[in-house]
Design a protein around this motif. Structure first.
Motif, PDB file in Angstrom:
ATOM      1  N   VAL A 230       0.851  -1.190   0.000  1.00 13.99           N
ATOM      2  CA  VAL A 230       0.000   0.000   0.000  1.00 13.99           C
ATOM      3  C   VAL A 230       0.885   1.237   0.000  1.00 13.99           C
ATOM      4  N   THR A 231       0.601   2.140  -0.918  1.00 19.54           N
ATOM      5  CA  THR A 231       1.314   3.417  -1.004  1.00 19.54           C
ATOM      6  C   THR A 231       0.283   4.526  -0.950  1.00 19.54           C
ATOM      7  N   ARG A 232       0.593   5.585  -0.211  1.00 20.18           N
ATOM      8  CA  ARG A 232      -0.313   6.736  -0.142  1.00 20.18           C
ATOM      9  C   ARG A 232       0.396   7.971  -0.673  1.00 20.18           C
ATOM     10  N   ILE A 233      -0.310   8.680  -1.561  1.00 17.55           N
ATOM     11  CA  ILE A 233       0.174   9.967  -2.036  1.00 17.55           C
ATOM     12  C   ILE A 233      -0.904  11.008  -1.772  1.00 17.55           C
ATOM     13  N   SER A 234      -0.507  12.259  -1.758  1.00 15.49           N
ATOM     14  CA  SER A 234      -1.462  13.355  -1.576  1.00 15.49           C
ATOM     15  C   SER A 234      -1.424  14.249  -2.797  1.00 15.49           C
ATOM     16  N   LEU A 235      -2.588  14.643  -3.247  1.00 12.31           N
ATOM     17  CA  LEU A 235      -2.696  15.621  -4.326  1.00 12.31           C
ATOM     18  C   LEU A 235      -3.280  16.883  -3.721  1.00 12.31           C
ATOM     19  N   ASP A 236      -2.739  18.020  -4.126  1.00 17.57           N
ATOM     20  CA  ASP A 236      -3.260  19.273  -3.585  1.00 17.57           C
ATOM     21  C   ASP A 236      -3.275  20.350  -4.653  1.00 17.57           C
ATOM     22  N   GLY A 237      -3.941  21.434  -4.317  1.00 22.67           N
ATOM     23  CA  GLY A 237      -4.065  22.535  -5.267  1.00 22.67           C
ATOM     24  C   GLY A 237      -5.085  22.226  -6.343  1.00 22.67           C
TER      25      GLY A 237
ATOM     26  N   LEU B  59       0.068   7.640 -12.356  1.00 21.72           N
ATOM     27  CA  LEU B  59       0.271   6.338 -12.987  1.00 21.72           C
ATOM     28  C   LEU B  59       1.608   5.718 -12.578  1.00 21.72           C
ATOM     29  N   GLU B  60       2.627   6.541 -12.394  1.00 20.61           N
ATOM     30  CA  GLU B  60       3.920   6.039 -11.916  1.00 20.61           C
ATOM     31  C   GLU B  60       3.785   5.452 -10.514  1.00 20.61           C
ATOM     32  N   ALA B  61       3.091   6.159  -9.643  1.00 16.70           N
ATOM     33  CA  ALA B  61       2.878   5.653  -8.283  1.00 16.70           C
ATOM     34  C   ALA B  61       2.076   4.353  -8.306  1.00 16.70           C
ATOM     35  N   LEU B  62       1.084   4.278  -9.181  1.00 18.35           N
ATOM     36  CA  LEU B  62       0.250   3.083  -9.281  1.00 18.35           C
ATOM     37  C   LEU B  62       1.061   1.874  -9.740  1.00 18.35           C
ATOM     38  N   ARG B  63       1.990   2.081 -10.654  1.00 19.21           N
ATOM     39  CA  ARG B  63       2.805   0.973 -11.163  1.00 19.21           C
ATOM     40  C   ARG B  63       3.706   0.370 -10.086  1.00 19.21           C
ATOM     41  N   LYS B  64       3.990   1.119  -9.040  1.00 21.52           N
ATOM     42  CA  LYS B  64       4.949   0.687  -8.026  1.00 21.52           C
ATOM     43  C   LYS B  64       4.310   0.006  -6.815  1.00 21.52           C
ATOM     44  N   THR B  65       3.000  -0.179  -6.835  1.00 18.35           N
ATOM     45  CA  THR B  65       2.342  -0.709  -5.648  1.00 18.35           C
ATOM     46  C   THR B  65       1.144  -1.566  -6.031  1.00 18.35           C
ATOM     47  N   ARG B  66       0.694  -2.349  -5.084  1.00 18.24           N
ATOM     48  CA  ARG B  66      -0.523  -3.148  -5.296  1.00 18.24           C
ATOM     49  C   ARG B  66      -1.764  -2.309  -5.022  1.00 18.24           C
ATOM     50  N   VAL B  67      -1.671  -1.436  -4.008  1.00 20.31           N
ATOM     51  CA  VAL B  67      -2.790  -0.570  -3.630  1.00 20.31           C
ATOM     52  C   VAL B  67      -2.264   0.861  -3.545  1.00 20.31           C
ATOM     53  N   LEU B  68      -2.900   1.759  -4.280  1.00 19.56           N
ATOM     54  CA  LEU B  68      -2.539   3.173  -4.214  1.00 19.56           C
ATOM     55  C   LEU B  68      -3.683   3.942  -3.576  1.00 19.56           C
TER      56      LEU B  68
ATOM     57  N   ALA C 219      -6.952   1.967 -15.021  1.00 16.79           N
ATOM     58  CA  ALA C 219      -5.631   1.339 -15.135  1.00 16.79           C
ATOM     59  C   ALA C 219      -5.398   0.387 -13.975  1.00 16.79           C
ATOM     60  N   ALA C 220      -5.820   0.778 -12.790  1.00 17.08           N
ATOM     61  CA  ALA C 220      -5.671  -0.091 -11.619  1.00 17.08           C
ATOM     62  C   ALA C 220      -6.458  -1.380 -11.819  1.00 17.08           C
ATOM     63  N   ALA C 221      -7.683  -1.265 -12.253  1.00 15.28           N
ATOM     64  CA  ALA C 221      -8.524  -2.446 -12.457  1.00 15.28           C
ATOM     65  C   ALA C 221      -7.944  -3.348 -13.545  1.00 15.28           C
ATOM     66  N   ALA C 222      -7.452  -2.755 -14.628  1.00 15.24           N
ATOM     67  CA  ALA C 222      -6.903  -3.532 -15.736  1.00 15.24           C
ATOM     68  C   ALA C 222      -5.648  -4.299 -15.317  1.00 15.24           C
ATOM     69  N   ASP C 223      -4.914  -3.752 -14.361  1.00 10.24           N
ATOM     70  CA  ASP C 223      -3.670  -4.372 -13.918  1.00 10.24           C
ATOM     71  C   ASP C 223      -3.831  -5.108 -12.586  1.00 10.24           C
ATOM     72  N   GLN C 224      -5.071  -5.365 -12.203  1.00 14.62           N
ATOM     73  CA  GLN C 224      -5.409  -6.049 -10.956  1.00 14.62           C
ATOM     74  C   GLN C 224      -4.758  -5.388  -9.739  1.00 14.62           C
ATOM     75  N   ARG C 225      -4.840  -4.070  -9.727  1.00 12.60           N
ATOM     76  CA  ARG C 225      -4.380  -3.275  -8.599  1.00 12.60           C
ATOM     77  C   ARG C 225      -5.600  -2.545  -8.045  1.00 12.60           C
ATOM     78  N   GLU C 226      -5.411  -1.841  -6.954  1.00 12.15           N
ATOM     79  CA  GLU C 226      -6.534  -1.135  -6.341  1.00 12.15           C
ATOM     80  C   GLU C 226      -6.188   0.335  -6.168  1.00 12.15           C
ATOM     81  N   LEU C 227      -7.133   1.183  -6.502  1.00 12.33           N
ATOM     82  CA  LEU C 227      -7.004   2.625  -6.292  1.00 12.33           C
ATOM     83  C   LEU C 227      -8.058   3.039  -5.279  1.00 12.33           C
TER      84      LEU C 227
END
Length: 98
Positions: free
Chosen positions: A5-12, A27-36, A60-68
């Motif tokens: 599991v990786t957590r990022i924050s978006l702001d602004g 998308l880069e963050a998503l590629r590096k983890t199972r759950v973003l 993209a998460a669903a297509a790659d069997q990841r979770e967003l």
């Protein structure tokens, strides 16, 4: 994968002016983890370009069997999700701010 599991924050502003950069970073963050997990509490504005980034990431998460997971939706995000009836599309709990 490096982490489960990786957590990022978006702001602004998540607008057309930042959409290309946001797309790359999300998308880069998503590629590096199972759950973003994306913390949206700092998002001050969301337009259709920013929304497309989130929708693309979800697909993209669903297509790659990841979770967003979208977390801590700001009022700007809640407004757009409700206006366009997208809460169910993303499937995350949305807290309505008082």
């Amino acid at each position: 994968m490096a982490d489960d599991v990786t957590r990022i924050s978006l702001d602004g502003e998540m607008t057309i002016y930042r959409a290309a950069d946001l797309k790359l970073s999300v998308l880069e963050a998503l590629r590096k983890t199972r759950v973003l997990e994306i913390d949206l509490s700092g998002v001050t504005e969301l337009d259709t370009a920013g929304l497309q980034v989130l929708m693309l990431a979800k697909q993209a998460a669903a297509a790659d069997q990841r979770e967003l997971r979208l977390l801590q939706h700001s009022p700007a995000v809640v407004e757009i999700f409700e206006m366009l009836d997208l809460v169910a599309f993303f499937g995350d709990a949305v807290l309505i701010h008082a």
